[in-house]
Design a protein around this motif. Structure first.
Motif, PDB file in Angstrom:
ATOM      1  N   MET A 104       0.817  -1.211   0.000  1.00 37.98           N
ATOM      2  CA  MET A 104       0.000   0.000   0.000  1.00 37.98           C
ATOM      3  C   MET A 104       0.856   1.268   0.000  1.00 37.98           C
ATOM      4  O   MET A 104       0.535   2.253  -0.671  1.00 37.98           O
ATOM      5  N   GLY A 105       1.953   1.240   0.742  1.00 35.99           N
ATOM      6  CA  GLY A 105       2.809   2.416   0.811  1.00 35.99           C
ATOM      7  C   GLY A 105       3.363   2.810  -0.547  1.00 35.99           C
ATOM      8  O   GLY A 105       3.348   4.000  -0.919  1.00 35.99           O
ATOM      9  N   PHE A 106       3.804   1.840  -1.324  1.00 35.67           N
ATOM     10  CA  PHE A 106       4.378   2.130  -2.634  1.00 35.67           C
ATOM     11  C   PHE A 106       3.298   2.525  -3.638  1.00 35.67           C
ATOM     12  O   PHE A 106       3.516   3.417  -4.471  1.00 35.67           O
ATOM     13  N   VAL A 107       2.126   1.870  -3.568  1.00 33.85           N
ATOM     14  CA  VAL A 107       1.047   2.208  -4.491  1.00 33.85           C
ATOM     15  C   VAL A 107       0.538   3.626  -4.215  1.00 33.85           C
ATOM     16  O   VAL A 107       0.297   4.420  -5.149  1.00 33.85           O
ATOM     17  N   ASN A 108       0.369   3.966  -2.943  1.00 31.58           N
ATOM     18  CA  ASN A 108      -0.079   5.327  -2.608  1.00 31.58           C
ATOM     19  C   ASN A 108       0.929   6.376  -3.063  1.00 31.58           C
ATOM     20  O   ASN A 108       0.550   7.458  -3.539  1.00 31.58           O
ATOM     21  N   LYS A 109       2.202   6.070  -2.888  1.00 34.06           N
ATOM     22  CA  LYS A 109       3.242   7.001  -3.317  1.00 34.06           C
ATOM     23  C   LYS A 109       3.163   7.231  -4.820  1.00 34.06           C
ATOM     24  O   LYS A 109       3.266   8.379  -5.307  1.00 34.06           O
ATOM     25  N   ALA A 110       2.949   6.152  -5.573  1.00 32.50           N
ATOM     26  CA  ALA A 110       2.862   6.273  -7.026  1.00 32.50           C
ATOM     27  C   ALA A 110       1.645   7.100  -7.446  1.00 32.50           C
ATOM     28  O   ALA A 110       1.723   7.915  -8.376  1.00 32.50           O
ATOM     29  N   VAL A 111       0.508   6.902  -6.769  1.00 29.47           N
ATOM     30  CA  VAL A 111      -0.704   7.653  -7.107  1.00 29.47           C
ATOM     31  C   VAL A 111      -0.554   9.124  -6.752  1.00 29.47           C
ATOM     32  O   VAL A 111      -0.887  10.023  -7.545  1.00 29.47           O
ATOM     33  N   LEU A 112      -0.042   9.409  -5.547  1.00 33.24           N
ATOM     34  CA  LEU A 112       0.065  10.797  -5.092  1.00 33.24           C
ATOM     35  C   LEU A 112       1.114  11.590  -5.863  1.00 33.24           C
ATOM     36  O   LEU A 112       1.063  12.817  -5.891  1.00 33.24           O
ATOM     37  N   MET A 113       2.085  10.903  -6.467  1.00 31.44           N
ATOM     38  CA  MET A 113       3.044  11.604  -7.305  1.00 31.44           C
ATOM     39  C   MET A 113       2.375  12.158  -8.570  1.00 31.44           C
ATOM     40  O   MET A 113       2.781  13.186  -9.102  1.00 31.44           O
ATOM     41  N   GLN A 114       1.334  11.470  -9.055  1.00 32.31           N
ATOM     42  CA  GLN A 114       0.623  11.934 -10.250  1.00 32.31           C
ATOM     43  C   GLN A 114      -0.651  12.698  -9.907  1.00 32.31           C
ATOM     44  O   GLN A 114      -1.118  13.504 -10.719  1.00 32.31           O
ATOM     45  N   TRP A 115      -1.191  12.448  -8.705  1.00 29.70           N
ATOM     46  CA  TRP A 115      -2.479  13.045  -8.329  1.00 29.70           C
ATOM     47  C   TRP A 115      -2.396  13.511  -6.874  1.00 29.70           C
ATOM     48  O   TRP A 115      -2.872  12.836  -5.966  1.00 29.70           O
ATOM     49  N   PRO A 116      -1.791  14.674  -6.614  1.00 25.28           N
ATOM     50  CA  PRO A 116      -1.485  15.106  -5.244  1.00 25.28           C
ATOM     51  C   PRO A 116      -2.680  15.742  -4.527  1.00 25.28           C
ATOM     52  O   PRO A 116      -2.649  16.926  -4.153  1.00 25.28           O
ATOM     53  N   TYR A 117      -3.723  14.960  -4.319  1.00 28.83           N
ATOM     54  CA  TYR A 117      -4.926  15.452  -3.631  1.00 28.83           C
ATOM     55  C   TYR A 117      -5.314  14.441  -2.544  1.00 28.83           C
ATOM     56  O   TYR A 117      -6.187  13.582  -2.764  1.00 28.83           O
ATOM     57  N   PRO A 118      -4.683  14.517  -1.364  1.00 29.15           N
ATOM     58  CA  PRO A 118      -4.905  13.488  -0.337  1.00 29.15           C
ATOM     59  C   PRO A 118      -6.339  13.438   0.202  1.00 29.15           C
ATOM     60  O   PRO A 118      -6.832  12.355   0.495  1.00 29.15           O
ATOM     61  N   ASN A 119      -7.002  14.592   0.322  1.00 24.02           N
ATOM     62  CA  ASN A 119      -8.378  14.579   0.846  1.00 24.02           C
ATOM     63  C   ASN A 119      -9.340  13.901  -0.127  1.00 24.02           C
ATOM     64  O   ASN A 119     -10.207  13.121   0.280  1.00 24.02           O
ATOM     65  N   SER A 120      -9.195  14.205  -1.409  1.00 26.41           N
ATOM     66  CA  SER A 120     -10.027  13.542  -2.416  1.00 26.41           C
ATOM     67  C   SER A 120      -9.709  12.051  -2.482  1.00 26.41           C
ATOM     68  O   SER A 120     -10.605  11.206  -2.645  1.00 26.41           O
ATOM     69  N   PHE A 121      -8.439  11.744  -2.351  1.00 26.14           N
ATOM     70  CA  PHE A 121      -8.009  10.342  -2.342  1.00 26.14           C
ATOM     71  C   PHE A 121      -8.645   9.595  -1.172  1.00 26.14           C
ATOM     72  O   PHE A 121      -9.162   8.475  -1.322  1.00 26.14           O
ATOM     73  N   LEU A 122      -8.650  10.207   0.009  1.00 28.00           N
ATOM     74  CA  LEU A 122      -9.234   9.583   1.188  1.00 28.00           C
ATOM     75  C   LEU A 122     -10.747   9.450   1.041  1.00 28.00           C
ATOM     76  O   LEU A 122     -11.341   8.454   1.489  1.00 28.00           O
ATOM     77  N   THR A 123     -11.385  10.428   0.407  1.00 22.50           N
ATOM     78  CA  THR A 123     -12.834  10.352   0.176  1.00 22.50           C
ATOM     79  C   THR A 123     -13.188   9.155  -0.696  1.00 22.50           C
ATOM     80  O   THR A 123     -14.135   8.400  -0.406  1.00 22.50           O
ATOM     81  N   LEU A 124     -12.426   8.967  -1.764  1.00 20.97           N
ATOM     82  CA  LEU A 124     -12.671   7.820  -2.634  1.00 20.97           C
ATOM     83  C   LEU A 124     -12.412   6.501  -1.903  1.00 20.97           C
ATOM     84  O   LEU A 124     -13.101   5.503  -2.140  1.00 20.97           O
ATOM     85  N   GLN A 125     -11.443   6.495  -1.019  1.00 17.30           N
ATOM     86  CA  GLN A 125     -11.187   5.291  -0.222  1.00 17.30           C
ATOM     87  C   GLN A 125     -12.367   4.951   0.674  1.00 17.30           C
ATOM     88  O   GLN A 125     -12.726   3.781   0.830  1.00 17.30           O
ATOM     89  N   MET A 126     -12.982   5.953   1.277  1.00 15.90           N
ATOM     90  CA  MET A 126     -14.143   5.701   2.127  1.00 15.90           C
ATOM     91  C   MET A 126     -15.315   5.149   1.310  1.00 15.90           C
ATOM     92  O   MET A 126     -16.019   4.230   1.758  1.00 15.90           O
ATOM     93  N   VAL A 127     -15.532   5.703   0.106  1.00 12.26           N
ATOM     94  CA  VAL A 127     -16.588   5.190  -0.761  1.00 12.26           C
ATOM     95  C   VAL A 127     -16.322   3.726  -1.114  1.00 12.26           C
ATOM     96  O   VAL A 127     -17.226   2.874  -1.084  1.00 12.26           O
ATOM     97  N   ALA A 128     -15.072   3.428  -1.465  1.00 13.85           N
ATOM     98  CA  ALA A 128     -14.713   2.050  -1.803  1.00 13.85           C
ATOM     99  C   ALA A 128     -14.912   1.120  -0.607  1.00 13.85           C
ATOM    100  O   ALA A 128     -15.380  -0.015  -0.764  1.00 13.85           O
ATOM    101  N   SER A 129     -14.580   1.577   0.603  1.00 10.73           N
ATOM    102  CA  SER A 129     -14.746   0.748   1.800  1.00 10.73           C
ATOM    103  C   SER A 129     -16.214   0.406   2.037  1.00 10.73           C
ATOM    104  O   SER A 129     -16.556  -0.748   2.349  1.00 10.73           O
ATOM    105  N   ILE A 130     -17.090   1.407   1.896  1.00 14.71           N
ATOM    106  CA  ILE A 130     -18.518   1.171   2.106  1.00 14.71           C
ATOM    107  C   ILE A 130     -19.055   0.174   1.077  1.00 14.71           C
ATOM    108  O   ILE A 130     -19.807  -0.757   1.411  1.00 14.71           O
ATOM    109  N   LEU A 131     -18.658   0.348  -0.175  1.00 14.96           N
ATOM    110  CA  LEU A 131     -19.110  -0.571  -1.220  1.00 14.96           C
ATOM    111  C   LEU A 131     -18.614  -1.988  -0.979  1.00 14.96           C
ATOM    112  O   LEU A 131     -19.353  -2.963  -1.190  1.00 14.96           O
TER     113      LEU A 131
END
Length: 402
Positions: A104-131
Motif C-alpha cells: 500500500m505504501g508504494f502504491v499510494n506514493k505512485a498515485v500521489l506523485m501523479q495526483w497530489p490530492y490526499p483529501n479527495s483520495f481519502l474520500t474515494l477510499q471511504m466510498v470504496a470501503s462502504i461498497l
C-alpha cells in the motif's frame, strides 16, 4: 455290609464339596462361602444371583469409565483445536496486514506523485470501503448489523483519529521519501508504549528502554542526514504516529469491550467519515481540481486509472486487515507488525521512485532505527510468549489442585 442311603448321600455331598474347593484354588479370584452350595434355599438363590449380577455390574462400570475417558479426550481435542484456530487466525491477520501495508505504501506514493490530492483520495477510499462491506454482506461473506445511532456515537472517537491519522500520513508520504517515512513511522510503537504508561501500565524494562532509545536516536540521525529535509513532511509524520497510537488503542477497546467486529468498524468508519470529507473537499475547492487532474492523467497515462483503482481497493483491504489484526491480537502486536513491515519497505525504498540521496548520517540513522525496531519487536514477542506460558502453567496447576 453296604452303607445306608443317608450315609451314601452324606458321602456324595462331602465329595462334591471337596471338588469345589479344589476348583476354587485354580480361580483367579477368591471364592467366598456364598459360592458354596447351601442346604438353605435362600442361600442357593443368593449365590445364583451373585453369579448372574457380578459380570453385568463390572461390565457397566467398565463402559462408564470408557465413556468418561472418551468424553475427556473429546473435550481436550476441542480445546486444542480452538487454540490452534485462534493462533492461526492471529498469525494470518498479522501477515495479511503486513503484506497489504507494505504494498500500500508504494502504491499510494505512485498515485500521489501523479495526483497530489490526499483529501479527495481519502474520500474515494471511504466510498470504496462502504461498497466493499455491503458487497460482502450481500454475498454472505460478512456479518454486519444494521446501522445504529448508538453505535455511531460510540465510534466517533475512532473515526476522528483514523481520518486525521490517514490525512497526515498521506501528507507525509507525499513530502518524504519511502525510507525516511518508514523511519519516522517506526515511532508509533514507542508512542503506544508511552500511552500505556500514562494510562496506568507498568514501567518498561531496561531492554525495552534501550531499544526505544535506539529507535529514537536513529530517527534523529536520519533527520540530520536527510538532504531533502522538509519540516512539513516530518511534522505530518510525527502527528500521524501520535494519532495512529491513539487510534489503535481505541480500536482495541471498541472491539473487545463494545462487541464490534472488523467489518462493522470498517463500515461505521466509512459512513461517519464520508460526510466530513465531502464537506472538506467542497469547501476547499479540491473536488474540482482533483476531478480535472484525474481526466488529464487518464488521458496521458494508461496505467493511472488501474493504479488508482488498485490503491482504493487496497485501502479498503488495509483498513479491514488493520481492524482484524488489532482485534485478533492487540494494538501492540499491530504496531510490531508495522515495524517489521517497514524494515522491508525501507530497503525497497532505496531503489524505488528514484532512490534516496545516501549520506553517512541517514545510513546510520536508518540502521539504528531498524535495529532498534527489530530489537523492540523481539523483546515484546518474548514477553508475550513468557506471559502465555505463565498463564497456561497457572491454569494447569489450578486444574490439578481442583
Amino acid at each position: 455290609m453296604w452303607p445306608s442311603t443317608s450315609s451314601w448321600s452324606s458321602l456324595q455331598e462331602s465329595f462334591r464339596c471337596l471338588q469345589l474347593m479344589e476348583a476354587a484354588k485354580k480361580l483367579p479370584l477368591p471364592i467366598t462361602m456364598d459360592l458354596l452350595p447351601s442346604s438353605s434355599p435362600k442361600g442357593s438363590q443368593r449365590s445364583a444371583q451373585h453369579f448372574a449380577d457380578g459380570p453385568d455390574v463390572e461390565r457397566r462400570r467398565l463402559v462408564d469409565v470408557d465413556e468418561q475417558q472418551h468424553q475427556s479426550n473429546e473435550e481436550r481435542f476441542d480445546h486444542l483445536r480452538s487454540l490452534y484456530s485462534q493462533h492461526l487466525m492471529s498469525a494470518a491477520s498479522a501477515a495479511a496486514y503486513g503484506v497489504v501495508g507494505l504494498l500500500m505504501g508504494f502504491v499510494n506514493k505512485a498515485v500521489l506523485m501523479q495526483w497530489p490530492y490526499p483529501n479527495s483520495f481519502l474520500t474515494l477510499q471511504m466510498v470504496a470501503s462502504i461498497l466493499v462491506v455491503y458487497a460482502m454482506k450481500t454475498w454472505g461473506l460478512a456479518n454486519v448489523q444494521p446501522f445504529q445511532l448508538r453505535a455511531a456515537k460510540e465510534l466517533l472517537p475512532v473515526v476522528f483519529f483514523y481520518n486525521t491519522n490517514v490525512a497526515f500520513a498521506l501528507a507525509a508520504v507525499k513530502s518524504l521519501s519511502i525510507p525516511v517515512y518508514h523511519v519516522l513511522k517506526r515511532l508509533t510503537p514507542v508512542m503506544v508504549l508511552v500511552a500505556n504508561i500514562i494510562l496506568g501500565g507498568a514501567l518498561p524494562s531496561k531492554e525495552i528502554t534501550l531499544s526505544v532509545m535506539t529507535i529514537v536516536s536513529g530517527c534523529i540521525m536520519a533527520g540530520i542526514g536527510d538532504l531533502s529535509f522538509e519540516w512539513s513532511g516530518y511534522s505530518a509524520a510525527f502527528i500521524s504516529c501520535a494519532l495512529q497510537s491513539t487510534y489503535l488503542l481505541l480500536v482495541e477497546r471498541s472491539g473487545s469491550e463494545k462487541g464490534f467486529n472488523s467489518m462493522e468498524l470498517l463500515l461505521y468508519n466509512g459512513l461517519l467519515s464520508l460526510p466530513v470529507l465531502i464537506g472538506i473537499i467542497f469547501a476547499t475547492g479540491e473536488v474540482w481540481n482533483s476531478a480535472e487532474r484525474i481526466i488529464l492523467e487518464s488521458k496521458t497515462s494508461l496505467i493511472f486509472l488501474p493504479l488508482l483503482a488498485a490503491s482504493l481497493m487496497m485501502g479498503s483491504l488495509l483498513n479491514y486487515c488493520l481492524f482484524l489484526c488489532t482485534l485478533c491480537n492487540s494494538a501492540l502486536t499491530t504496531t510490531i507488525v508495522g515495524t517489521l513491515r517497514s524494515v522491508l519497505g525501507t530497503v525497497m525504498g532505496f531503489f524505488v521512485f528514484g532512490g534516496v540521496k545516501v549520506t553517512m548520517f541517514i545510513l546510520l540513522g536508518i540502521t539504528f532505527n531498524t535495529v532498534g525496531g527489530v530489537w523492540y519487536t523481539a523483546i515484546k514477542f518474548k514477553e508475550k510468549h513468557m506471559k502465555e506460558r505463565t498463564v497456561i502453567t497457572e491454569q494447569h496447576n489450578g486444574s490439578k489442585a481442583g
